[in-house]
Design an enzyme around this catalytic site. Structure first.
Site, short mmCIF file in Angstrom:
data_model
loop_
_atom_site.label_atom_id
_atom_site.label_comp_id
_atom_site.label_asym_id
_atom_site.label_seq_id
_atom_site.Cartn_x
_atom_site.Cartn_y
_atom_site.Cartn_z
N ASP A 56 -44.19 22.84 42.84
CA ASP A 56 -44.51 23.96 42.01
C ASP A 56 -45.09 23.84 40.92
O ASP A 56 -46.22 24.66 40.62
CB ASP A 56 -42.88 24.69 41.86
N GLY A 101 -42.35 14.61 41.08
CA GLY A 101 -41.27 14.02 41.86
C GLY A 101 -41.43 12.87 42.51
O GLY A 101 -42.17 14.11 43.77
N ASP A 159 -37.93 24.65 47.13
CA ASP A 159 -37.59 25.68 45.53
C ASP A 159 -39.47 26.36 45.68
O ASP A 159 -39.14 26.74 45.09
CB ASP A 159 -38.09 25.14 44.38
N ARG A 215 -32.16 21.49 39.74
CA ARG A 215 -32.14 21.94 39.09
C ARG A 215 -31.75 24.15 38.95
O ARG A 215 -31.03 24.48 38.41
CB ARG A 215 -32.91 21.59 37.69
N HIS A 250 -30.56 9.58 41.90
CA HIS A 250 -31.65 8.93 42.17
C HIS A 250 -32.21 8.38 43.82
O HIS A 250 -32.87 8.42 45.18
CB HIS A 250 -32.65 8.34 41.86
N THR A 296 -42.01 17.93 47.95
CA THR A 296 -41.04 17.63 47.27
C THR A 296 -39.25 17.74 47.72
O THR A 296 -39.38 18.81 48.84
CB THR A 296 -40.95 18.96 45.65
N ARG A 335 -46.29 12.56 35.80
CA ARG A 335 -46.30 13.53 35.27
C ARG A 335 -47.29 13.63 34.39
O ARG A 335 -47.50 12.42 33.39
CB ARG A 335 -44.90 13.89 35.00
N VAL A 343 -56.20 11.18 55.04
CA VAL A 343 -57.11 9.89 55.47
C VAL A 343 -57.22 9.92 56.09
O VAL A 343 -58.77 9.74 56.69
CB VAL A 343 -56.58 8.32 54.71
N ASP A 403 -37.07 19.31 46.86
CA ASP A 403 -35.98 20.63 45.95
C ASP A 403 -36.56 21.12 47.23
O ASP A 403 -35.67 23.10 46.95
CB ASP A 403 -36.36 21.04 44.90
P1 ATP Z 1 -41.01 18.51 41.79
O1 ATP Z 1 -40.22 19.14 42.05
O2 ATP Z 1 -40.32 17.00 41.97
O3 ATP Z 1 -40.15 18.01 40.00
P2 ATP Z 1 -43.54 18.97 39.80
O4 ATP Z 1 -44.70 19.57 40.84
O5 ATP Z 1 -42.90 20.16 40.29
O6 ATP Z 1 -42.42 18.33 41.86
P3 ATP Z 1 -44.20 19.17 37.06
O7 ATP Z 1 -43.50 17.68 36.86
O8 ATP Z 1 -43.12 19.61 37.08
O9 ATP Z 1 -43.81 18.33 39.14
O10 ATP Z 1 -45.34 19.06 37.35
C1 ATP Z 1 -46.20 17.68 37.83
C2 ATP Z 1 -47.67 17.59 36.84
O11 ATP Z 1 -48.31 18.61 37.03
C3 ATP Z 1 -46.63 17.53 35.46
O12 ATP Z 1 -47.24 16.70 34.94
C4 ATP Z 1 -48.56 18.25 35.32
O13 ATP Z 1 -49.80 17.19 34.74
C5 ATP Z 1 -49.22 19.03 36.21
N1 ATP Z 1 -48.88 20.58 36.36
C6 ATP Z 1 -47.56 20.90 36.28
N2 ATP Z 1 -48.12 22.27 35.24
C7 ATP Z 1 -48.71 22.64 35.13
C8 ATP Z 1 -49.45 23.76 34.62
N3 ATP Z 1 -48.81 25.39 34.67
N4 ATP Z 1 -50.98 23.19 34.91
C9 ATP Z 1 -51.46 23.24 34.55
N5 ATP Z 1 -50.74 21.64 35.40
C10 ATP Z 1 -49.61 21.66 35.61
#
Ligand code: ATP
Length: 319
Positions: free
Chosen positions: A103, A11, A129, A171, A249, A125, A72, A24, A127
């Protein structure tokens, strides 16, 4: 280390642009080349990668969202996808990577680091979290957006003597609800980590009504769910008209606060310094006012906990 890559994943969060800018510019200042990888891990797999220079990150420090876009990627989570990612990094001669995300994105970064690619994780993020850091980029901006919404809703809540439930993001982690509820003076804060039951919320609302309070604000984290059912229960148990507002959002956008811009700039700078020092897999964060970094495996093993002190204080202040 000659060339580093930077990507934003998961996100989007306000302040990600300030982090990209710092990565950069600090890299270029230190004589490194920088590749901007579009749309997170999916863009990496697709080879959607472009050279970045000092001007590529001009005029973005104050903008929400992410210039590199985010996505994602299910493909990256497969073994074949992961192998492909390693090949693309090799093909584009990217020696080190900075991943800005939550995460899930950190789990991907950890896998890359453990496969031998020097990879730094910057927590981006709304969140908040991740346990190893006090704050993630975007949390402060989201918090301020919610607090401003609470103030607006409070006006109409008072005018009509209503109860207003405001559903905010979170969540599994109730930090946005907890911090905004405390800062916004909510009567009740309902988060996924603590089951305080509808009856306690209704009791708080009735106590407020009996001492002449004109408004009642209930902050509900989305992970708890069912805001409309909660509204019905409150109406039934208190006899007060109850309305629901879902922030959705709206919380994710907007110009980042100064706090988030500073945090992002400091995180970005540390990530490049660590790559130059030859570090392999580090998670960057803040503890107190200190920028810290720790092993990304250890950082992900820590379980997020609720700030009990804030939770108890919010309850006391809502008497
Ligand atoms: P947010 O906290 O905003 O939801 P996030 O980084 O936790 O952000 P996710 O959708 O959980 O969002 O993860 C982003 C991307 O990271 C996933 O679409 C995937 O490509 C990669 N990813 C997530 N979990 C794994 C994992 N266990 N191993 C490898 N890649 C992962």
């Amino acid at each position: 280390m000659k060339r580093i890559g930077v990507l934003t994943s998961g996100g989007d969060a306000p302040g990600m642009n300030a982090a990209i800018r710092a990565v950069v510019r600090v890299a270029i200042y230190n004589g490194l080349k920088v590749s901007g990888i579009k749309r997170g891990y999916q863009g990496l797999l697709d080879g959607d990668i472009e050279d970045m220079n000092v001007s590529s990150v001009g005029d973005i420090i104050h903008r929400g969202g992410t210039k590199l876009q985010s996505a994602r990627s299910m493909e990256f989570m497969t073994d074949a996808g992961f192998e492909k990612a390693l090949n693309v990094l090799k093909m584009f001669q990217i020696d080190g990577l900075v991943v800005i995300g939550g995460d899930g994105s950190f789990k991907g970064a950890k896998r890359l680091a453990n496969a031998g690619i020097p990879t730094m994780g910057i927590p981006g993020t709304i969140d908040n979290d991740l346990e190893y850091t006090d704050y993630t980029i975007g949390f402060d901006t989201a918090l301020n957006t919610v607090v401003s919404a609470i103030s607006n809703i409070r006006d109409t809540s008072s005018s009509h003597g209503r109860v207003n439930i405001i559903e905010v993001m979170g969540r599994h982690c109730g930090d946005i609800a907890l911090y905004s509820g405390l800062a916004g003076g909510a009567e009740s804060i309902i988060i996924p980590e603590i089951d305080n039951g509808v009856s306690e919320t209704c009791k708080k609302i009735l106590e407020g009504k009996h001492r002449g309070k004109l408004h009642s604000i209930v902050i509900l984290a989305e992970g708890v769910g069912k805001p409309y059912e909660l509204a019905e229960s409150i109406e039934k148990n208190t006899g007060m008209e109850t309305r629901v507002s879902v922030m959705g959002h709206l919380q994710r956008g907007g110009t980042p606060t100064a706090f988030d811009r500073l945090l992002a700039s400091r995180f970005g700078a540390r990530s490049v310094d660590l790559l130059i020092e030859g570090k392999k897999g580090r998670a960057i964060g803040i503890k107190g006012s200190e920028i810290i970094d720790m092993d990304i495996n250890e950082a992900l093993d820590l379980e997020k906990t609720v700030n009990d002190e804030l939770y108890e204080l919010a309850k006391i202040l809502a008497i």
